[in-house]
Design an enzyme around this catalytic site. Structure first.
Site: not given
Ligand SMILES: NC(=O)c1ccc[n+]([C@@H]2O[C@H](COP(=O)([O-])OP(=O)(O)OC[C@H]3O[C@@H](n4cnc5c(N)ncnc54)[C@H](O)[C@@H]3O)[C@@H](O)[C@H]2O)c1
Ligand SMILES: O=C(O)C[C@H](O)C(=O)O
Length: 728
Positions: A420-421
């Protein structure tokens, strides 16, 4: 409005309103009700003072059987009568009659120009009307005139039933059932109806809201989560009804953002197990353990190892609240039967020292498994799951970066799974990016020319970039050279970067290209925004506030007159910026989206800054349901792309111009039906669909688009008390 059931098949509407649109949506709601109970319902035209004539209603009446038949004049099922007499419009269960003044012309002329738009508007008012009807509590499903829902088989009796939230009805057990199931005497004598139980719960919820006023947000949110969780543990039917009917208020409690707080405190909040826990200590046992799950059939599994919970990092076993919350969304949005869902926590240890030091931590107190040891445990679980429920869809959730991609590649061709992510988020983000192009008043093909800065090169950011490049290539050919920029914690990623992750490598920029802009390897975000002047700034970094005042102000110089800012990280404190700051510093003309919900922003002068919730909840329920109903044995890129395109085209031009890129969560069942149908159709087109239950691949292949939506909708579970039948 008053609704009464006059004969088994007739519903009489006597609205106290005067506008045709409300009447229309009531008609639709009643027809939808008929479908839910599998029975045609007749609609009786109310005697009411309406601002229009009956003739007009008839002329505009159209048949909506998945498809709008444009020639309404040649099909007028309404029987004319004197204007002061009620008129009965007999329907077959699937026919909906609707009227929408704006589209009358198209309907009359037989060319429904904005068919999609019209259908959505109608469906939305149906959803709203159905909601109102339910909320006004007049839709008493236990009225003697309604058909009786299908029974559920229960293999237990007496107090065992009362302690089983799947079957428990609390004081709602009718006397006959109390006799049949050995419940007589175990409950207070008075039978309380489902609606009364609903009201009583909502009353206690509202008094909790009242009593916690002024307390810190986290205290209030956790108190709300607790009261909902207690109901979930006691009576699932009532729980899901209140959740579905109040999804806008309750999604932020059972899902993002409160679910993050729940995970952080899970060891302390834990009372009653839900779902299954597999741990590193269970190696060799999983194949037999899987049979401990009481339900014979499982359709949807959400699995996490707790290693990257939202933007909160490694929360070990406490991450279990995430699969539970995602599956609650599956029930609410996709109508997956809650008896067929399975949240799973795979506890392979944690590297979170605070948790390891906490004597009350409920998970394995050991560092995370790594390498082959880790993968062999996941393999064993996947084998066990697949052996017992080969048709179940498995959603990987909140795995840390290094395992997210590896597990996706490892299993996606073997079982029906998705991450999902990576994939859900990518689809939602792409829909938002395409919406942004429309909001700028440009043709979609202009997407390839958009300058997009993605902040965060993890599972989510890379997933987004991958689909963005694919979309650009589809639109502008493989020669397209999109101007997408990727940053991680070390700044702008270029080909100069030593030790670049293989998943990120394809998106690293040529050094020559960035130097020509005055940038270099590792340029910081502010520099990048100032030099690139992006059309879109999209954050998936997990770092709260990284879009600070300077960065947001720099977006004022964007090359777009309507730049977009997506602060997609969760939960709220991890969002790259708040909605208020975005509008305050980047200007009123932006399009804004965030992963966690924010209030719309009052811009003064009667203007409102619209906040979109750019969250994968708009996609994963439809991807899961569509994949399930298609019976595909894998989830292909094409199925995911269809889901994303469906969401992208969901909003009308008018809505897009108002900065609304995603629909309101109130209509999530409808969106999910559309997305699910798009997934089914893509599976059929790719010859992956093997069918589900009685519906085989041939039937699926013969369904029109609208029939597929109808098929998906009719497969959605809806919470009502069904009669319980005991079987040994
Ligand atoms: N809105 C949504 O539907 C949704 C979906 C998936 C993930 N997310 C959110 O996205 C975020 C990241 O998820 P992920 O699975 O990719 O995590 P991840 O740990 O795989 O990746 C995080 C990335 O952010 C980078 N990072 C960290 N600090 C940073 C900075 N100061 N400036 C720029 N880049 C920086 C890291 O180097 C890494 O590449 C989480 O907060 C998660 O909740 C939201
Ligand atoms: O859980 C959510 O709200 C979205 C996404 O899957 C996340 O990891 O942030």
């Amino acid at each position: 409005m008053h609704i009464s059931f006059r004969t088994p098949l007739t519903v009489s509407l006597q609205p106290s309103f005067a506008d045709l649109e409300t009447l229309t949506s009531s008609f639709i709601a009643v027809a939808a009700l008929g479908r839910r109970f599998g029975t045609p319902l007749s609609l009786v035209r109310p005697t009411t003072t309406m601002t229009t004539t009956l003739d007009e209603v008839e002329k505009a009446a159209v048949v909506w059987e998945g498809e709008i038949l444009a020639q309404t004049s040649s099909y007028s099922p309404a029987r004319k009568s004197r204007d002061d007499q009620p008129i009965t419009i007999h329907t077959d269960s699937l026919y909906l009659y609707a009227y929408k003044p704006r589209y009358t012309h198209s309907v009359r002329s037989g060319i429904v120009k904005s068919r999609e738009m019209w259908r959505r508007t109608v469906a939305r008012s149906a959803a709203a009307a159905a909601l109102n009807l339910r909320q006004s509590r007049r839709l008493s499903i236990c009225a003697s005139s309604t058909p009786i829902p299908a029974p559920s088989i229960v293999h237990k009796r007496g107090s065992d039933i009362l302690h089983d939230p799947w079957f428990n009805k609390d004081t709602g057990f009718p006397m006959t059932e109390r006799d049949r199931l050995g419940l007589r005497g175990l409950l207070p004598p008075r039978v309380i109806s489902f609606d009364q139980q609903y009201d009583r719960f909502m009353e206690s919820y509202h008094s909790l809201e009242h009593n916690t006023k002024g307390q810190p947000q986290s205290v209030v949110s956790l108190a709300k989560w607790r009261i909902l969780n207690r109901l979930h543990d006691r009576n699932e039917t009532l729980y899901y009804r209140v959740l579905i009917d109040n999804i806008k208020d309750f999604a932020p409690i059972i899902y993002t953002p409160t679910v993050g707080l729940v995970c952080q405190n899970y060891s302390g909040l834990f009372r009653r197990p839900r779902g299954m826990y597999f741990s590193a200590k269970d190696k060799g046992e999983m194949m037999s353990m899987i049979y401990n799950w009481p339900s014979k059939q499982v359709d949807m599994v959400v699995l996490t190892d707790g290693s990257r919970i939202l933007g909160l990092g490694d929360l070990g076993v406490q991450g279990m609240a995430i699969p539970i919350g995602k599956l609650d969304m599956y029930v609410a949005a996709a109508g997956i039967n809650p008896q067929r869902i399975l949240p799973i926590m795979l506890d392979v240890g944690t590297n979170n020292q605070q948790l390891l030091d906490n004597p009350l931590y409920i998970g394995l107190r050991q560092p995370r498994l790594e390498g082959d040891e880790y993968i062999s445990v996941v393999d064993e679980l996947m084998e066990a799951l697949h052996a017992r429920w080969p048709k179940a869809i498995v959603q990987f959730e909140d795995f840390q970066f290094k395992w997210a991609f590896e597990t996706l590649e490892r299993y996606r061709k073997k079982i029906c799974m998705f991450n999902d992510d990576i994939q859900g988020t990518a689809g939602v983000a792409l829909a938002g990016l395409l919406g942004t192009v429309r909001a700028q008043g440009r043709p979609l093909s202009d997407f390839a020319n958009q300058k997009i800065v993605v902040v965060g090169a993890g599972s989510a950011g890379l997933g987004v970039l991958k689909v963005a490049y694919q979309a650009a290539a589809r639109m502008a050919g493989s020669e397209a050279k999109p101007q997408f920029f990727l940053l991680d914690k070390d700044g702008l990623i270029t080909k100069e970067r030593g030790c670049i992750d293989s998943a990120a490598a394809p998106f690293a920029k040529d050094i020559g290209e960035v130097e020509s802009l005055g940038l270099h390897e590792g340029s910081d975000l502010l520099e990048v925004v100032k030099k690139v002047k992006p059309h879109v700034l999209l954050g998936l970094s997990g770092v709260g506030g990284v879009f600070n005042e300077h960065v947001l102000r720099a977006m004022r110089d964007s090359d777009s007159a309507k730049p977009a800012i997506f602060a997609m990280s969760n939960p709220t404190l991890n969002a790259e910026c708040t909605a208020v700051d975005a509008f305050k510093y980047a200007g009123e003309n932006i399009v804004f989206g965030s992963g966690s919900p924010f209030e719309h922003v009052d811009l003064g002068n009667g203007k409102i800054g619209h906040v979109n919730q750019a969250n994968n909840m708009y996609l994963f329920p439809g991807v899961g349901l569509g994949s399930l109903l298609s019976g595909a044995h894998i989830i292909s890129d094409g199925m995911l792309q269809a889901a994303s395109e469906c969401l992208a085209s969901y909003m009308t031009e008018e809505e897009i111009q108002m900065g609304r890129l995603y629909p309101s969560i109130d209509s999530i069942r409808h969106i999910t039906a559309e997305v699910g149908a798009a997934v089914v159709r893509a599976a059929v087109a790719e010859e992956l669909a093997e069918g589900h239950g009685e519906v085989g691949p041939r039937e699926l292949a013969h369904m029109s688009k609208e029939e597929t939506v109808e098929y998906v909708t009719s497969n959605m579970w809806y919470p009502i008390y069904s009669p319980l039948v005991h079987e040994k």
